[in-house]
Structures are given as C-alpha cells and as structure tokens.
Motif scaffolding. Structure first.
Motif, short mmCIF file in Angstrom:
data_model
loop_
_atom_site.label_atom_id
_atom_site.label_comp_id
_atom_site.label_asym_id
_atom_site.label_seq_id
_atom_site.Cartn_x
_atom_site.Cartn_y
_atom_site.Cartn_z
N SER A 111 -29.68 -0.15 19.55
CA SER A 111 -28.95 -0.23 20.82
C SER A 111 -27.76 -1.18 20.70
O SER A 111 -26.68 -0.91 21.22
CB SER A 111 -29.87 -0.69 21.94
OG SER A 111 -30.85 0.28 22.21
N ALA A 112 -27.96 -2.30 20.01
CA ALA A 112 -26.87 -3.26 19.82
C ALA A 112 -25.73 -2.64 19.01
O ALA A 112 -24.55 -2.83 19.33
CB ALA A 112 -27.40 -4.52 19.13
N VAL A 113 -26.07 -1.90 17.97
CA VAL A 113 -25.04 -1.27 17.14
C VAL A 113 -24.32 -0.18 17.93
O VAL A 113 -23.10 -0.04 17.84
CB VAL A 113 -25.64 -0.73 15.83
CG1 VAL A 113 -24.63 0.11 15.06
CG2 VAL A 113 -26.11 -1.90 14.96
N LEU B 76 -27.43 -5.13 11.06
CA LEU B 76 -26.64 -5.60 12.19
C LEU B 76 -25.36 -6.28 11.71
O LEU B 76 -24.27 -6.01 12.22
CB LEU B 76 -27.48 -6.55 13.04
CG LEU B 76 -26.92 -6.94 14.39
CD1 LEU B 76 -26.82 -5.74 15.31
CD2 LEU B 76 -27.81 -8.01 15.03
N GLY B 77 -25.48 -7.16 10.72
CA GLY B 77 -24.31 -7.84 10.16
C GLY B 77 -23.34 -6.88 9.51
O GLY B 77 -22.12 -6.99 9.68
N ALA B 78 -23.86 -5.90 8.76
CA ALA B 78 -22.99 -4.89 8.12
C ALA B 78 -22.26 -4.07 9.18
O ALA B 78 -21.08 -3.72 9.01
CB ALA B 78 -23.82 -3.98 7.22
N ALA C 162 -38.05 -4.04 17.81
CA ALA C 162 -36.91 -4.71 17.17
C ALA C 162 -35.93 -3.68 16.63
O ALA C 162 -34.71 -3.83 16.77
CB ALA C 162 -37.39 -5.63 16.05
N THR C 163 -36.44 -2.62 16.02
CA THR C 163 -35.57 -1.57 15.49
C THR C 163 -34.79 -0.91 16.61
O THR C 163 -33.58 -0.69 16.49
CB THR C 163 -36.41 -0.51 14.73
OG1 THR C 163 -37.10 -1.17 13.66
CG2 THR C 163 -35.54 0.58 14.16
N ALA C 164 -35.45 -0.60 17.70
CA ALA C 164 -34.77 0.03 18.84
C ALA C 164 -33.70 -0.90 19.41
O ALA C 164 -32.59 -0.45 19.75
CB ALA C 164 -35.79 0.40 19.91
N ALA C 165 -33.98 -2.19 19.50
CA ALA C 165 -33.00 -3.15 20.03
C ALA C 165 -31.79 -3.25 19.10
O ALA C 165 -30.64 -3.27 19.57
CB ALA C 165 -33.65 -4.53 20.21
N ILE C 166 -32.01 -3.29 17.79
CA ILE C 166 -30.90 -3.35 16.83
C ILE C 166 -30.05 -2.09 16.94
O ILE C 166 -28.82 -2.16 16.97
CB ILE C 166 -31.41 -3.54 15.39
CG1 ILE C 166 -32.14 -4.87 15.24
CG2 ILE C 166 -30.29 -3.38 14.37
CD1 ILE C 166 -31.28 -6.10 15.23
#
Length: 187
Positions: free
Chosen positions: A45-47, A172-174, A39-43
């Motif tokens: 990557s998204a950022v 992610l929201g920030a 989950a951390t890696a995906a977040i």
C-alpha cells in the motif's frame, strides 16, 4: 514372580507434553504468518501511494505524512545528498543537513538495519529521543542522482523480524529510490 511396570501413564504424559508444544508452535506460526501478511500488505500500500506521487514534493509528502498512517509507524524521515548538499525531509519540513553526517551514517550500516534503541538515530531530529525501535534503510541510487537513507521510527519497542522484515523494507527503500529517480528525470 515378576512385577509388571506400566508405561502407559508415562507415555500419555509425554504425548500430552508434545501435543501442548505442537499447539503452541502452531499458534506462534499462525501469529507470525498473520503479522507478515499484514506487513506485506502495508508495504505494498505504501509503494502504491508512492507511485501516485506526481513530483518530488508530492513524493516527500507521501513518504513523511501518508506512510505514518499506512505503515502504522510514528516517524518517517528521508535524508538525501544531492550535488554536495544534504537534505532532511520530515513531516511538513525540508531542511538541510551536513552531507558528512549522512555519509558517516550510511557507511556504518547494512542496506537495512532494524534495531531497538534507547534513543533514535540523530537524523530523526527532535523526535530521536522518543524513538525506541528504528529501521534505517539505504536508498540504492547511482551518481549523479541523490543518495541517502530512509528512517522509520516507533515510539514503543517492538520485536523486529530481521530476515523477512529486511526484505520488505529493502523493497520499500528500492521503491523510494526508483520513484525519486523518476521524479528528478521528469521534473
């Protein structure tokens, strides 16, 4: 003559039970760590994908299209209120929404709300009826910049880890809020 009582069998059985419980706990901990790491890696990557956005239009595309693949989720919606007007950004579509709906949704939420549902938040639009797990993330911004909410939805019910998941989704929201500010100041 006294009778000798053997405690060996009982002690061995107790030790076997404890060993089984410890093995089970270890497996649960390893599964959690692997899931949290993923989950951390995906977040992250998204950022990183978000940071590549050149303008607000590109930012909207990254959030609503690329993130479904990067984060492995089914639905992403971004709602914003700017200059008294409400906007709802979904895959391939920017529409309007009554600002009061966004305001009412935001006032009842924690900064990150994760929950299982029978039907997703109404701001998911037509997809709401398919959403079974959702994360609603407030976007931290200050006036006069737009404020709003990021909605992430899954069509299957998933177990949600509120403490660690909320921290990641808050980040992610920030990140969305910061990139939105950058796009609007530069645009």
């Amino acid at each position: 003559m006294g009778k000798v009582i053997s405690f060996e069998e009982r002690a061995v059985a107790t030790l076997r039970d404890r060993l089984g419980a410890a093995e089970s706990a270890k497996e649960d901990l390893i599964a959690f760590a692997q899931g949290h790491s993923g989950a951390t890696a995906a977040i992250h990557s998204a950022v990183l994908a978000l940071m590549e956005a050149e303008d607000a239009k590109d930012l909207f595309r990254v959030v609503t299209e690329d993130w479904t693949r990067i984060l492995g989720i089914d639905h992403v919606v971004l709602t914003l209120v700017a200059d008294g007007k409400g906007f709802r950004v979904a895959t391939g579509h920017v529409g309007t929404v009554e600002p009061r709906i966004v305001d009412r949704s935001i006032e009842r939420l924690d900064p990150v709300t994760m929950r299982s549902v029978d039907c997703g938040h109404p701001l998911f639009g037509y997809a709401a009826r398919h959403v079974r797990s959702e994360a609603l993330i407030l976007l931290p911004t200050e006036a006069p910049l737009p404020y709003g909410m990021l909605l992430l939805g899954q069509e299957n019910e998933i177990g949600l880890d509120n403490r660690h998941g909320a921290q990641l989704l808050g980040f992610l929201g920030a990140s969305v809020g910061a990139m939105l500010r950058r796009c609007l100041k530069n645009g």
